[in-house]
Write a protein that holds these residues in place. Structure first.
Motif, mmCIF file in Angstrom:
data_model
loop_
_atom_site.group_PDB
_atom_site.id
_atom_site.type_symbol
_atom_site.label_atom_id
_atom_site.label_comp_id
_atom_site.label_asym_id
_atom_site.label_seq_id
_atom_site.Cartn_x
_atom_site.Cartn_y
_atom_site.Cartn_z
ATOM 1 N N LEU A 58 5.681 10.394 -13.106
ATOM 2 C CA LEU A 58 5.547 9.158 -13.876
ATOM 3 C C LEU A 58 4.595 9.416 -15.036
ATOM 4 N N THR A 59 4.935 8.896 -16.207
ATOM 5 C CA THR A 59 4.009 8.985 -17.334
ATOM 6 C C THR A 59 2.971 7.866 -17.203
ATOM 7 N N GLU A 60 1.908 7.975 -18.007
ATOM 8 C CA GLU A 60 0.897 6.919 -17.980
ATOM 9 C C GLU A 60 1.508 5.587 -18.424
ATOM 10 N N GLU A 61 2.401 5.645 -19.392
ATOM 11 C CA GLU A 61 3.041 4.424 -19.880
ATOM 12 C C GLU A 61 3.839 3.751 -18.762
ATOM 13 N N GLU A 62 4.490 4.572 -17.945
ATOM 14 C CA GLU A 62 5.260 4.005 -16.824
ATOM 15 C C GLU A 62 4.340 3.526 -15.710
ATOM 16 N N PHE A 63 3.235 4.252 -15.522
ATOM 17 C CA PHE A 63 2.359 3.985 -14.380
ATOM 18 C C PHE A 63 1.403 2.813 -14.609
ATOM 19 N N LYS A 64 0.979 2.664 -15.869
ATOM 20 C CA LYS A 64 -0.060 1.665 -16.158
ATOM 21 C C LYS A 64 0.278 0.266 -15.623
ATOM 22 N N PRO A 65 1.480 -0.271 -15.902
ATOM 23 C CA PRO A 65 1.767 -1.606 -15.347
ATOM 24 C C PRO A 65 1.771 -1.629 -13.817
ATOM 25 N N LEU A 66 2.105 -0.486 -13.203
ATOM 26 C CA LEU A 66 2.119 -0.435 -11.735
ATOM 27 C C LEU A 66 0.697 -0.460 -11.180
ATOM 28 N N ARG A 67 -0.196 0.308 -11.833
ATOM 29 C CA ARG A 67 -1.580 0.295 -11.316
ATOM 30 C C ARG A 67 -2.237 -1.060 -11.566
ATOM 31 N N LEU A 68 -1.906 -1.671 -12.726
ATOM 32 C CA LEU A 68 -2.499 -2.976 -12.997
ATOM 33 C C LEU A 68 -2.030 -4.021 -11.988
ATOM 34 N N MET A 69 -0.794 -3.897 -11.528
ATOM 35 C CA MET A 69 -0.308 -4.839 -10.509
ATOM 36 C C MET A 69 -1.055 -4.673 -9.193
ATOM 37 N N ASN A 70 -1.786 -3.576 -9.087
ATOM 38 C CA ASN A 70 -2.601 -3.344 -7.890
ATOM 39 C C ASN A 70 -4.092 -3.360 -8.209
ATOM 40 N N GLY A 71 -4.437 -4.014 -9.291
ATOM 41 C CA GLY A 71 -5.844 -4.245 -9.600
ATOM 42 C C GLY A 71 -6.616 -3.044 -10.091
ATOM 43 N N VAL A 72 -5.909 -1.991 -10.535
ATOM 44 C CA VAL A 72 -6.602 -0.771 -10.953
ATOM 45 C C VAL A 72 -6.655 -0.689 -12.479
ATOM 46 N N TYR A 73 -7.849 -0.749 -13.013
ATOM 47 C CA TYR A 73 -8.083 -0.635 -14.455
ATOM 48 C C TYR A 73 -8.706 0.739 -14.739
ATOM 49 N N VAL B 226 0.849 -1.203 0.000
ATOM 50 C CA VAL B 226 0.000 0.000 0.000
ATOM 51 C C VAL B 226 0.883 1.251 0.000
ATOM 52 N N ALA B 227 1.906 1.238 0.834
ATOM 53 C CA ALA B 227 2.799 2.396 0.917
ATOM 54 C C ALA B 227 3.501 2.629 -0.418
ATOM 55 N N GLU B 228 3.915 1.539 -1.044
ATOM 56 C CA GLU B 228 4.596 1.634 -2.343
ATOM 57 C C GLU B 228 3.652 2.225 -3.397
ATOM 58 N N PHE B 229 2.412 1.745 -3.398
ATOM 59 C CA PHE B 229 1.459 2.225 -4.404
ATOM 60 C C PHE B 229 1.062 3.677 -4.122
ATOM 61 N N ARG B 230 0.990 4.038 -2.834
ATOM 62 C CA ARG B 230 0.668 5.428 -2.482
ATOM 63 C C ARG B 230 1.707 6.367 -3.105
ATOM 64 N N ASP B 231 2.952 5.963 -3.015
ATOM 65 C CA ASP B 231 4.026 6.766 -3.590
ATOM 66 C C ASP B 231 3.931 6.807 -5.117
ATOM 67 N N GLN B 232 3.592 5.659 -5.703
ATOM 68 C CA GLN B 232 3.486 5.617 -7.167
ATOM 69 C C GLN B 232 2.334 6.500 -7.660
ATOM 70 N N VAL B 233 1.212 6.463 -6.957
ATOM 71 C CA VAL B 233 0.063 7.302 -7.350
ATOM 72 C C VAL B 233 0.436 8.784 -7.215
ATOM 73 N N ALA B 234 1.108 9.118 -6.121
ATOM 74 C CA ALA B 234 1.506 10.524 -5.924
ATOM 75 C C ALA B 234 2.417 10.984 -7.048
ATOM 76 N N ARG B 235 3.346 10.123 -7.424
ATOM 77 C CA ARG B 235 4.272 10.496 -8.504
ATOM 78 C C ARG B 235 3.551 10.584 -9.845
ATOM 79 N N ARG B 236 2.552 9.744 -10.044
ATOM 80 C CA ARG B 236 1.779 9.834 -11.292
ATOM 81 C C ARG B 236 0.979 11.134 -11.326
ATOM 82 N N LEU B 237 0.319 11.459 -10.214
ATOM 83 C CA LEU B 237 -0.537 12.647 -10.192
ATOM 84 C C LEU B 237 0.283 13.928 -10.338
ATOM 85 N N SER B 238 1.534 13.873 -9.881
ATOM 86 C CA SER B 238 2.365 15.072 -9.996
ATOM 87 C C SER B 238 3.092 15.136 -11.333
ATOM 88 N N GLY B 239 2.961 14.088 -12.132
ATOM 89 C CA GLY B 239 3.581 14.091 -13.449
ATOM 90 C C GLY B 239 4.973 13.487 -13.477
#
Lengths: 552, 105
Positions: free
Chosen positions: A31-46, A16-29
């Motif tokens: 991480l690109t969507e291309e970089e983020f997509k596999p990370l969100r999918l690994m956490n069940g987010v479509y 959860v902590a790892e994904f929280r950081d990944q989401v924050a980095r995505r929202l702030s730009g």
């Protein structure tokens, strides 16, 4: 119930902590969507048509009351007041904001729930019989082995980037309620001639655009060899599975192209090299896992208490529900109760937050705090004392989950379809809703008997249409919704794929056609207890085809 | 089946660029000034493949506001923009049935 230890809790919290950081980095730009997509999918987010969807695992379909209350809380606080139970014992929420996803996952983690490996090319949620541990026709609790597989496969580096997703189901009963023959690996516990318990290993089943019933590559596998053999299967798949073509990447294609015999030989060779190594399951390991499953402290009761008999005799609605939705339990005086999430006119498998809360309360009061999720998108209270059935039914009826249609024509499996899913090209849910209205008469439904209608809104077959007694597959033609009908499929121990009835019919005609098919069955069956599926097997699809296409 | 994002650009009538807002997934449309709006009527409409390709390229250049951008058909009637197929109608209006627990059910 299985009780997680500190290791499990830490693992989920860290994720959860790892994904929280990944989401924050995505929202702030960052991480690109291309970089983020596999990370969100690994956490069940479509990302679906009009919102994000979060898919949460319910390992082998077992939930506790606190966990179900947490799901109700998620539905109410972060979604739109409901959740959708899927054909793989998961639950999906359709409207959760990415911004609130970390909070959602943190809330889930507090009760041991997570969304890891509910997407991506990894080993997905291990599923099982929703009656595991309580079914009379079961030889052992298959969830112990499902849990061993869950632990072994969670974040397993070698199996985190498979050619494609990988689904495993385990059962230990004569009657297959887990659809193991249409999984990448299906495991059926049984006894060999020497009376030992082991597994029949079925490989290469699956639905989607190229459906196959799985092939048995190992009739009997000793329990100690479970992990090493599964690992060997996955290594062969990892080595030979096609990564160049997503449509040919599932293990079913490899098994089909190599042939089951050659595939089995490859697995055998790989297995010989590792079977006596670290993966051999010794009895102490199995005993340790088994010890973390707790079972109810059942009272000594007798079957069919007088209070139950009186209630059945005095209330016809209760008696109808009892005969339809209550199954024998392995412990005398207890029963397995199926809660129908298929009331007339409702999306199959959906439950509101209020319903989830009430069911959690009822489970605590009447089922030792345990709830199960079945692949047919219904819920189960697995340990109900028969004397409590009348009181339980009164509340289930009041909250809308006591429709006595379990296994009947209106107990429809349907995927979310084009109303939610970005892969779909037609709707599923409205087709199911209309069919539940057409077959609203319970008397008629009981006269029809067991009949499974499965609906998918696209060729990916999440609604298991290939193995519906009647299968309905949506296809788009010139921007219009059309539906192909198949007959004769089944997902149980006699698994078969349905046969195409004929040309696809437009959306408006689907319910009429299904009514015609059912009417033809009523005329064709040789006696009232010949099931639809048996009539189709006996007469083939021609008489149905003649009836339908003469009319439409 | 192929998701719209994966399809080759073929234009047979008026189209807009649409995607989902990053933070909450809401459906958004690319506007004349290069921003994103949740209102279809705010979208820039084109009937030219070159312009649509250019707009899509610009939309994809920055994925901080909206993601999964693609070209969607629309119908323009009396100055009003309407979705051009069932998928887009559902994206505008939501599922075609009352959601569980809602008043309409």
């Amino acid at each position: 119930m299985y009780h997680y230890d500190d290791f499990d809790r830490t693992l989920v919290a860290e994720r959860v902590a790892e994904f929280r950081d990944q989401v924050a980095r995505r929202l702030s730009g960052q991480l690109t969507e291309e970089e983020f997509k596999p990370l969100r999918l690994m956490n069940g987010v479509y990302l679906q048509l009009h919102a994000y969807m979060l898919r949460i695992a319910v390992p082998y379909g077992t939930l506790s009351s606190p966990q179900l209350r947490t799901l109700a809380h998620i539905a109410r606080r972060y979604d739109r007041g409901y959740g959708h139970f899927t054909t793989r014992q998961n639950i999906q929420f359709n409207w959760i904001k990415l911004e609130e996803m970390p909070e959602t996952l943190a809330a889930l983690a507090e009760t041991g729930l997570h969304a890891m490996q509910t997407s991506g090319n990894c080993i997905r949620n291990i599923t099982s019989d929703q009656w595991a541990g309580v079914a009379r026709d079961e030889i052992e609790d298959p969830r112990i082995y499902a849990e061993i597989l869950r632990q072994h496969s969670t974040m397993h580096p070698e199996f985190s980037f498979l050619p494609r997703k990988f689904k495993i189901a385990v059962t230990a009963a004569d009657h297959d309620r887990a659809a193991i023959r249409v999984h990448d690996i299906g495991l059926r516990m049984h006894r060999n001639g020497a009376g030992e318990t082991g597994f029949e290993v079925v490989v290469g089943g699956g639905l989607g655009r190229t459906p196959f019933v799985g092939k048995t590559i190992k009739p009997f596998l000793h329990k100690r060899d479970l992990l090493s053999y599964i690992e060997a299967v996955l290594r062969v798949y990892n080595q030979y599975g096609r990564r160049d073509n997503i449509y040919k990447a599932r293990i079913k294609i490899l098994v089909h192209e190599l042939g089951a015999e050659k595939f089995a030989a490859e697995v055998e060779e790989e297995w010989r090299a590792i079977k006596d190594g670290a993966l051999a399951l010794d009895e102490a390991v199995v005993a340790d896992i088994a010890s973390r499953f707790t079972y109810p402290d059942y009272e000594t009761l007798t079957d069919e208490p007088a209070s139950l008999q009186t209630a059945r005799a005095s209330d016809r609605r209760f008696d109808t529900w009892f005969r339809n939705s209550v199954a024998p339990h392995k412990v005398p005086g207890y029963a397995i109760v199926t809660l129908s999430l298929k009331p007339e006119g409702a999306p199959p498998g959906d439950a509101t937050a209020d319903q989830m809360d009430r069911i959690a309360d009822l489970a605590e009061r009447y089922s030792f705090g345990e709830i199960r999720v079945g692949h047919e998108q219904n819920l189960v209270l697995p340990h109900v004392a028969q004397r409590d059935l009348p009181a339980l039914w009164t509340v289930l009826d009041a909250i809308g989950v006591a429709t006595p249609n379990v296994g009947l024509v209106s107990d429809i499996i349907a995927c979310p379809g084009l109303d939610y899913c970005s892969l779909a090209n037609t709707r599923s849910i409205p087709v199911a809703q209309e069919l539940t209205r057409r077959f609203r008469s319970l008397e008629s439904a009981h006269n029809i008997g067991r009949l499974h209608i499965n609906i998918s809104g696209c060729i990916n077959a999440c609604g298991h249409h290939h193995v519906g007694h009647i299968g309905i597959l949506g296809v788009e033609k010139n921007g219009q919704e059309f539906y192909q009908i198949t007959l004769g499929g089944r997902a149980d121990e006699h698994a078969e794929l349905g046969s195409l009835l004929g040309p696809a019919v437009p959306y408006e005609q689907v319910a009429d056609v299904i009514e015609d098919v059912v009417a033809a069955y009523i005329e064709l069956r040789v006696r009232p207890d010949e099931l639809f599926i048996d009539t189709v097997k006996r007469v083939g699809i021609e008489p149905f085809k003649e009836r339908v296409y003469a009319t439409h | 089946m192929t998701a719209p994002q994966q399809q080759k650009l073929k234009i047979k009538g008026p189209v807009v660029i649409t995607g989902n807002r990053l933070g909450d997934g809401a459906v958004v449309y690319l506007t004349m000034d290069g921003g994103w709006s949740t209102q279809l009527n705010d979208a820039e409409v084109t009937t030219l493949a070159d312009r649509a390709t250019q707009l899509l390229s610009e939309a994809n250049a920055s994925d901080i506001d909206a993601v999964s951008a693609y070209v969607a058909p629309v119908i323009v009637e009396a100055g009003s923009i309407k979705p051009g197929n069932l998928r887009e109608r559902i994206r505008v209006a939501g599922p075609t049935f009352a959601l569980p627990g809602s008043e309409a059910r």
